[in-house]
Design a protein around this motif. Structure first.
Motif, PDB file in Angstrom:
ATOM      1  N   ILE A 293       0.832  -1.198   0.000  1.00 12.00           N
ATOM      2  CA  ILE A 293       0.000   0.000   0.000  1.00 12.00           C
ATOM      3  C   ILE A 293       0.871   1.254   0.000  1.00 12.00           C
ATOM      4  O   ILE A 293       0.591   2.227  -0.703  1.00 12.00           O
ATOM      5  CB  ILE A 293      -0.940  -0.005   1.222  1.00 12.00           C
ATOM      6  CG1 ILE A 293      -1.984  -1.103   1.054  1.00 12.00           C
ATOM      7  CG2 ILE A 293      -1.623   1.345   1.400  1.00 12.00           C
ATOM      8  CD1 ILE A 293      -2.915  -1.228   2.216  1.00 12.00           C
ATOM      9  N   THR A 395      -9.768   3.517  -0.821  1.00  8.83           N
ATOM     10  CA  THR A 395      -9.876   2.126  -1.283  1.00  8.83           C
ATOM     11  C   THR A 395      -8.716   1.282  -0.754  1.00  8.83           C
ATOM     12  O   THR A 395      -8.888   0.111  -0.437  1.00  8.83           O
ATOM     13  CB  THR A 395      -9.897   2.045  -2.825  1.00  8.83           C
ATOM     14  OG1 THR A 395      -8.714   2.670  -3.356  1.00  8.83           O
ATOM     15  CG2 THR A 395     -11.110   2.742  -3.392  1.00  8.83           C
ATOM     16  N   LEU A 396      -7.541   1.886  -0.648  1.00 10.45           N
ATOM     17  CA  LEU A 396      -6.381   1.152  -0.131  1.00 10.45           C
ATOM     18  C   LEU A 396      -6.575   0.773   1.332  1.00 10.45           C
ATOM     19  O   LEU A 396      -6.178  -0.316   1.761  1.00 10.45           O
ATOM     20  CB  LEU A 396      -5.124   2.004  -0.281  1.00 10.45           C
ATOM     21  CG  LEU A 396      -4.600   2.175  -1.708  1.00 10.45           C
ATOM     22  CD1 LEU A 396      -3.547   3.274  -1.759  1.00 10.45           C
ATOM     23  CD2 LEU A 396      -4.037   0.871  -2.243  1.00 10.45           C
ATOM     24  N   THR A 399      -8.895  -2.296   1.694  1.00 12.26           N
ATOM     25  CA  THR A 399      -8.181  -3.480   1.223  1.00 12.26           C
ATOM     26  C   THR A 399      -7.163  -3.955   2.246  1.00 12.26           C
ATOM     27  O   THR A 399      -6.970  -5.159   2.442  1.00 12.26           O
ATOM     28  CB  THR A 399      -7.476  -3.187  -0.116  1.00 12.26           C
ATOM     29  OG1 THR A 399      -8.456  -2.864  -1.109  1.00 12.26           O
ATOM     30  CG2 THR A 399      -6.669  -4.395  -0.585  1.00 12.26           C
ATOM     31  N   ASN A 403      -7.800  -7.836   3.183  1.00  5.18           N
ATOM     32  CA  ASN A 403      -6.974  -8.771   2.415  1.00  5.18           C
ATOM     33  C   ASN A 403      -5.842  -9.372   3.238  1.00  5.18           C
ATOM     34  O   ASN A 403      -4.820  -9.776   2.701  1.00  5.18           O
ATOM     35  CB  ASN A 403      -6.393  -8.059   1.179  1.00  5.18           C
ATOM     36  CG  ASN A 403      -5.766  -9.048   0.199  1.00  5.18           C
ATOM     37  OD1 ASN A 403      -6.310 -10.120  -0.059  1.00  5.18           O
ATOM     38  ND2 ASN A 403      -4.622  -8.683  -0.341  1.00  5.18           N
ATOM     39  N   HIS A 410      -7.613  -6.134  -4.476  1.00  9.05           N
ATOM     40  CA  HIS A 410      -7.762  -4.680  -4.365  1.00  9.05           C
ATOM     41  C   HIS A 410      -8.568  -4.086  -5.521  1.00  9.05           C
ATOM     42  O   HIS A 410      -9.449  -3.244  -5.302  1.00  9.05           O
ATOM     43  CB  HIS A 410      -6.385  -4.018  -4.305  1.00  9.05           C
ATOM     44  CG  HIS A 410      -6.438  -2.516  -4.268  1.00  9.05           C
ATOM     45  ND1 HIS A 410      -7.128  -1.819  -3.293  1.00  9.05           N
ATOM     46  CD2 HIS A 410      -5.918  -1.566  -5.102  1.00  9.05           C
ATOM     47  CE1 HIS A 410      -7.017  -0.512  -3.520  1.00  9.05           C
ATOM     48  NE2 HIS A 410      -6.299  -0.356  -4.608  1.00  9.05           N
ATOM     49  N   THR A 414     -12.434  -4.227  -4.296  1.00  6.88           N
ATOM     50  CA  THR A 414     -12.592  -2.920  -3.644  1.00  6.88           C
ATOM     51  C   THR A 414     -12.790  -1.805  -4.662  1.00  6.88           C
ATOM     52  O   THR A 414     -13.798  -1.091  -4.629  1.00  6.88           O
ATOM     53  CB  THR A 414     -11.367  -2.577  -2.766  1.00  6.88           C
ATOM     54  OG1 THR A 414     -11.251  -3.529  -1.708  1.00  6.88           O
ATOM     55  CG2 THR A 414     -11.532  -1.200  -2.139  1.00  6.88           C
TER      56      THR A 414
END
Length: 437
Positions: A293, A395-396, A399, A403, A410, A414
């Motif tokens: 990320i 969004t990160l 995830t 995850n 991702h 997502t």
């Protein structure tokens, strides 16, 4: 050919083709710079100059990963899973337990923007321990991604408190004022209410229509990640809870996610929740868990700098203006669409608004839009794309929590779900709002 449009389209196409997001961003940044008229050396120089913008956030994410793994070593995730399992076993209505957890996640995501402004810091700490129980209920993680993304975006684009005060008051109204429009009498909540309603429409669609069906996950893989063989004591749990409280307090006091995570990890080690001899390996493993990320955020900052250097953001608006004529309806649609494209590439609404405001405000004033409509137009154009962008922390962050066992992609689990459920209704509701205000 517009460099911004080509670069963003290429990045999305490569990401959807399951090419790693970092690689997609690097390729798209180079192509965008070359198409925008920059020499390769200047493109690389612009990309490198932008890397520092994401370095601080990346390091914060890495330390959050170390802290999250320290909490796992303390046995807190196992204890939470046991507690939820007992609660669901005692309850005659497991649906009530399931929806209670989902609502709690939504409330926490919303409060992370204002009441307890820690943004995505709560996700790697709170979400992984809930996954085992949610998997027994067969809850679709795409639903949880939509719930968290809604909670991370909607509050800042509607309520001028916490991160909303930064986005709405300092950035949105401030940028519009600098662009030559007096908005001192504009009620920003009224201006952004209808677009926020579009976000709510998307959330309800995801929860009750798209992802209401059960989804099966590999429980063996999840058990291994949740460290089902770990043992916890009252002391280790107390230390873990103290570490979480310390993290939140430090973050609130010094406004640093990095120092907050470091303080929490230190409490876990000094309190004995993480054995001293294992502290180094836990720290390293935790940082590796979030390294991906961090790299995406750094690469996205570099690409944003390249797109700015080409000057094609303004060109994209100018090209759109040539198609508008005197049609306010078409003007509103095209400006919202451009905002969506730019934010998808940059990955940050907060960075997009100042860029768009300098171009949109004079054009919208010339077309006769009211000040309230212009606030709504610029604010919505900036917010569009925050959901769904592969490089956005909205969004990160989800995830990162969903995850942990490698069962949540991702892009497809997502980015795509949040793009479809939030950007499309936000575009529609935002356009209507601009036209009626």
């Amino acid at each position: 050919m517009n460099a911004v449009l080509i670069a963003v389209t290429l990045m999305l196409a490569l990401s959807l083709s399951r090419i790693h997001v970092v690689v997609s961003i690097l390729i798209s940044a180079v192509v965008g710079g070359l198409v925008g008229g920059l020499e390769l050396s200047k493109t690389i120089a612009a990309f490198n100059s932008g890397l520092g913008g994401g370095a601080g956030i990346a390091l914060s994410y890495a330390l959050l990963g170390a802290f999250a793994l320290a909490l796992a070593e303390s046995g807190l995730p196992h204890a939470m899973a046991d507690g939820l399992a007992k609660l669901s076993a005692k309850s005659s209505n497991t649906q009530r337990v399931k929806w209670g957890i989902v609502l709690a996640v939504l409330a926490l995501a919303i409060s992370s923007q204002n009441i307890l402004p820690i943004h995505i810091a709560f996700i790697p700490l709170v979400i992984p321990p809930l996954l085992f129980t949610l998997a027994t209920f067969k809850v679709d993680r795409r639903l949880l991604a939509c719930v968290m993304t809604f909670g991370l975006i909607t509050p800042y684009m509607l309520f001028p408190v916490g991160f909303g005060e930064i986005f709405l008051t300092q950035i949105l109204l401030g940028s519009i004022t600098k662009s030559g429009l007096d908005v001192t009498h504009v009620n920003v909540m009224h201006a952004m209410a209808l677009p926020a309603l579009g976000m709510l429409f998307g959330l309800l669609t995801a929860v009750f229509v798209t992802y209401r069906k059960p989804r099966q996950y590999n429980m063996d893989v999840l058990k291994a990640v949740e460290r089902e063989d770990s043992r916890y004591t009252r002391r280790s749990l107390s230390v873990a809870l103290l570490a979480m409280v310390t993290t939140f307090i430090v973050q609130l006091c010094v406004d640093s996610m990095l120092l907050g995570a470091l303080a929490g990890f230190t409490v876990c080690v000094l309190g004995g929740a993480v054995p001293w001899r294992q502290a180094d390996s836990v720290f390293s493993e935790g940082m590796k868990m979030m390294a991906g990320i961090g790299l995406i955020m750094i690469a996205a900052s570099g690409m944003a700098e390249v797109l700015k250097a080409t000057g094609d953001v303004a060109s994209l608006v100018t090209q759109s203006a040539d198609l508008i004529g005197n049609s306010k309806a078409l003007a509103a649609f095209l400006m919202l669409l451009v905002g969506l494209i730019v934010t998808l590439g940059i990955g940050s609404s907060f960075s997009t608004v100042p860029i768009l405001a300098t171009i949109y405000v004079p054009l919208a004033m010339q077309l006769g839009f009211s000040p309230e409509a212009i606030v709504c137009l610029v604010g919505t154009a900036g917010a569009l794309g925050d959901a769904g962008s592969p490089a956005s922390d909205s969004t990160l962050g989800p995830t990162a929590g969903l995850n942990v066992d490698g069962q949540h992609n991702h892009i497809w689990d997502t980015s795509v779900p949040t793009f479809l459920h939030f950007n499309l209704p936000l575009m529609a509701f935002g356009w209507v709002a601009v036209m009626v205000l």
